[in-house]
Design a protein around this motif. Structure first.
Motif, short mmCIF file in Angstrom:
data_model
loop_
_atom_site.label_atom_id
_atom_site.label_comp_id
_atom_site.label_asym_id
_atom_site.label_seq_id
_atom_site.Cartn_x
_atom_site.Cartn_y
_atom_site.Cartn_z
N TYR A 133 0.81 -1.21 0.00
CA TYR A 133 0.00 0.00 0.00
C TYR A 133 0.86 1.27 0.00
N THR A 134 2.17 1.11 -0.01
CA THR A 134 3.07 2.23 -0.29
C THR A 134 3.20 2.43 -1.79
N TYR A 135 3.39 1.34 -2.53
CA TYR A 135 3.64 1.43 -3.96
C TYR A 135 2.37 1.30 -4.81
N ASN A 136 1.34 0.57 -4.34
CA ASN A 136 0.07 0.48 -5.07
C ASN A 136 0.27 0.15 -6.55
N PHE A 137 1.06 -0.90 -6.80
CA PHE A 137 1.37 -1.26 -8.19
C PHE A 137 0.25 -2.11 -8.77
N TRP A 138 0.00 -1.91 -10.08
CA TRP A 138 -1.15 -2.59 -10.69
C TRP A 138 -0.90 -4.06 -10.96
N ARG A 139 -1.99 -4.79 -10.93
CA ARG A 139 -1.98 -6.23 -11.19
C ARG A 139 -1.90 -6.49 -12.70
N PRO A 140 -1.43 -7.68 -13.09
CA PRO A 140 -1.43 -8.04 -14.51
C PRO A 140 -2.81 -7.89 -15.16
N PHE A 141 -3.87 -8.21 -14.44
CA PHE A 141 -5.22 -8.11 -15.01
C PHE A 141 -5.46 -6.72 -15.59
N THR A 142 -5.08 -5.69 -14.84
CA THR A 142 -5.27 -4.31 -15.29
C THR A 142 -4.19 -3.89 -16.28
N ALA A 143 -2.95 -4.27 -15.99
CA ALA A 143 -1.82 -3.84 -16.81
C ALA A 143 -1.93 -4.36 -18.23
N ILE A 144 -2.26 -5.63 -18.39
CA ILE A 144 -2.27 -6.23 -19.72
C ILE A 144 -3.42 -5.70 -20.55
N ARG A 145 -4.54 -5.40 -19.92
CA ARG A 145 -5.65 -4.81 -20.64
C ARG A 145 -5.37 -3.37 -21.07
N ASN A 146 -4.37 -2.76 -20.43
CA ASN A 146 -4.04 -1.37 -20.71
C ASN A 146 -2.57 -1.21 -21.10
N GLY A 147 -2.06 -2.19 -21.82
CA GLY A 147 -0.66 -2.18 -22.19
C GLY A 147 -0.27 -1.05 -23.11
N ASP A 148 -1.23 -0.43 -23.73
CA ASP A 148 -0.94 0.71 -24.60
C ASP A 148 -0.79 2.01 -23.83
N ALA A 149 -1.00 1.97 -22.49
CA ALA A 149 -0.94 3.19 -21.68
C ALA A 149 0.33 3.28 -20.85
N ASP A 150 1.21 2.28 -20.96
CA ASP A 150 2.37 2.25 -20.06
C ASP A 150 3.63 2.86 -20.67
N GLY A 151 3.57 3.31 -21.91
CA GLY A 151 4.72 3.94 -22.54
C GLY A 151 5.83 2.98 -22.92
N ASN A 152 5.50 1.70 -23.00
CA ASN A 152 6.51 0.68 -23.31
C ASN A 152 6.10 -0.02 -24.62
N ASP A 153 6.94 0.10 -25.64
CA ASP A 153 6.60 -0.47 -26.95
C ASP A 153 6.58 -1.99 -26.94
N ASP A 154 7.17 -2.60 -25.90
CA ASP A 154 7.27 -4.06 -25.85
C ASP A 154 6.15 -4.72 -25.06
N THR A 155 5.14 -3.94 -24.67
CA THR A 155 4.01 -4.50 -23.92
C THR A 155 2.74 -4.32 -24.74
N VAL A 156 2.46 -5.30 -25.57
CA VAL A 156 1.28 -5.25 -26.44
C VAL A 156 0.03 -5.53 -25.61
N PRO A 157 -0.98 -4.67 -25.67
CA PRO A 157 -2.17 -4.88 -24.84
C PRO A 157 -3.05 -6.02 -25.35
N ASP A 158 -3.84 -6.55 -24.43
CA ASP A 158 -4.90 -7.52 -24.75
C ASP A 158 -6.11 -7.11 -23.92
N SER A 159 -7.06 -6.48 -24.55
CA SER A 159 -8.20 -5.90 -23.82
C SER A 159 -9.10 -6.94 -23.20
N GLY A 160 -8.97 -8.20 -23.60
CA GLY A 160 -9.81 -9.25 -23.03
C GLY A 160 -9.07 -10.20 -22.12
N TRP A 161 -7.83 -9.83 -21.74
CA TRP A 161 -7.01 -10.76 -20.95
C TRP A 161 -7.62 -11.00 -19.57
N VAL A 162 -7.63 -12.27 -19.17
CA VAL A 162 -8.13 -12.68 -17.86
C VAL A 162 -7.10 -13.61 -17.23
#
Length: 425
Positions: free
Chosen positions: A287-316
């Motif tokens: 709760y100091t760092y509040n880092f996002w889980r893969p569930f959220t990160a992978i669905r929003n991979g286009d928002a992280d500024g990293n060209d090597d993280t291709v998003p998958d909007s339906g990832w579960v």
């Protein structure tokens, strides 16, 4: 799942109603460890409250026993035990008092009362033994101390600062965030919850983050994954709490080593002290760092500024994502603390073929010869589950080791000329 675990817990507790001369009558610490663990499961406690409860029970047991035998330093400063107090009776009195206070449901109390009666009989003891009352007194002191540790105030409404921004944790589903105040619980041994605060998680635009992201995206997905059937079984196995898994390992080693009562009591107390403080330290970091889980990160991979993280909007994720921030991993931290404590006490290879079952994956049994085998496995398991990035697992494992070493060096040490480290036995 929890119904299955609760049923198993009741069977375990009832099975502990030992008769004189039975194998289970040898060590009341082992008996009451299982009664206590069953109680936490029946009460559906989560991993951190469960480890706290187990620490309360086993610190009370340790102090009650070692204030009589004088082999190891007690956690609390206690006066002399009553003349004629049996350490076995002290175990029973302490564990029973702690449990009926922590778990007051009538059905639970009935199990504790029956276990108390049978345990006394199984060890040839009576209620009049001064050790019973002494154990109850010591447990009362431990309960009073932890009654103001902040655990009761750790659950409250919470939203992470910056929620909705890339990298910031969002709950997965509608359940409340789990224990956002647990990092404020008073540690047992650590100087503070942040004593070993890990560095920040990897930057979103880093190569390390991309590596972690793509690994869990592949191995931890519910569908379209390279995860094998065995890896899926391993993921399900490690849904069990750290206390359930590492208590089983501890019992097997303690029983195989034939430890005396003082050493047995100390081993369990140290394992749960390490686990309890590791949970506090981990939640402080989460709760100091509040880092996002893969569930959220992978669905929003286009928002992280990293060209090597291709998003998958339906990832579960393969399994249901826990409702608290990702970094560091709670299971890795707690498991590492418990496993490291066992290794400090008995050596990483304790000379016992460990056989571990998990009620979260019935029939799937793990066999380890070293404690580190189990720890290595949980690191992989939480990636297979889709819960965590590898860096979070490795960071949690390191944090757990740091906590365990500190606890071992600052609590329940041998009294000069009396106790000794169990790995030397």
């Amino acid at each position: 799942m929890f119904d299955r675990i609760r049923t198993a817990a009741v069977i375990i507790a009832v099975g502990l109603l030992a008769t004189p001369g039975s194998a289970r009558a040898i060590d009341p610490v082992l008996e009451w460890n299982q009664v206590a663990l069953a109680a936490t499961v029946t009460a559906a406690q989560g991993p951190n409250p469960q480890t706290r409860s187990m620490a309360i029970v086993h610190v009370a047991v340790h102090d009650a026993v070692n204030s009589i035998t004088g082999q190891y330093q007690t956690y609390l400063s206690l006066g002399p035990a009553p003349v004629g107090a049996s350490p076995e009776a002290a175990v029973i009195g302490a564990a029973h008092r702690a449990l009926i206070t922590l778990f007051s449901a009538p059905s639970q109390v009935a199990i504790f009362d029956a276990a108390r009666t049978a345990s006394l009989a199984g060890h040839g003891l009576s209620e009049s033994d001064p050790g019973v009352g002494w154990g109850e007194t010591v447990a009362g002191l431990v309960l009073a101390l932890r009654g103001t540790d902040g655990a009761s105030a750790a659950q409250f409404a919470y939203s992470a600062p910056g929620a909705g921004n890339a990298g910031v944790w969002l709950p997965v589903g509608g359940a409340a965030p789990v224990l956002p105040g647990w990092g404020k619980v008073t540690p047992w041994v650590l100087r503070s919850a942040s004593q070993f605060l890990p560095d920040e998680p990897p930057a979103l635009d880093s190569g390390r983050y991309a590596r972690d992201y793509n690994e869990v995206k592949d191995l931890g997905a519910a569908t379209n994954t390279t995860r094998t059937a065995e890896q899926s079984d391993i993921a399900r196995f490690w849904l069990a709490s750290p206390s359930l898994i590492w208590s089983a390992a501890a019992r097997q080693v303690v029983e195989a080593r034939g430890l005396d009562l003082s050493s047995s009591a100390r081993a369990f107390a140290l394992v749960y002290l390490a686990g309890a403080d590791a949970g506090i330290a981990c939640w402080d970091a989460k709760y100091t760092y509040n880092f996002w889980r893969p569930f959220t990160a992978i669905r929003n991979g286009d928002a992280d500024g990293n060209d090597d993280t291709v998003p998958d909007s339906g990832w579960v994720a393969f399994l249901t994502t826990p409702q608290h921030p990702e970094y560091p991993s709670g299971h890795a931290t707690n498991s590492s603390a418990m496993a490291m404590m066992l290794a400090l006490l008995f050596g990483d290879d304790p000379g016992v073929n460990l056989t571990i079952t998990s009620p979260t994956n019935a029939g799937f049994v793990r066999h380890w010869t070293t404690f580190s085998e189990g720890l290595d496995e949980v690191i992989e398991a939480r990636i297979y589950s889709g819960f965590h990035y590898r860096t979070s697992m490795e960071t949690g494992a390191r944090l757990g080791r740091q906590v365990a070493r500190f606890v071992k060096n600052h609590a329940l040490g041998p009294v000069h000329g009396q106790g000794n480290d169990n790995k030397d036995k």
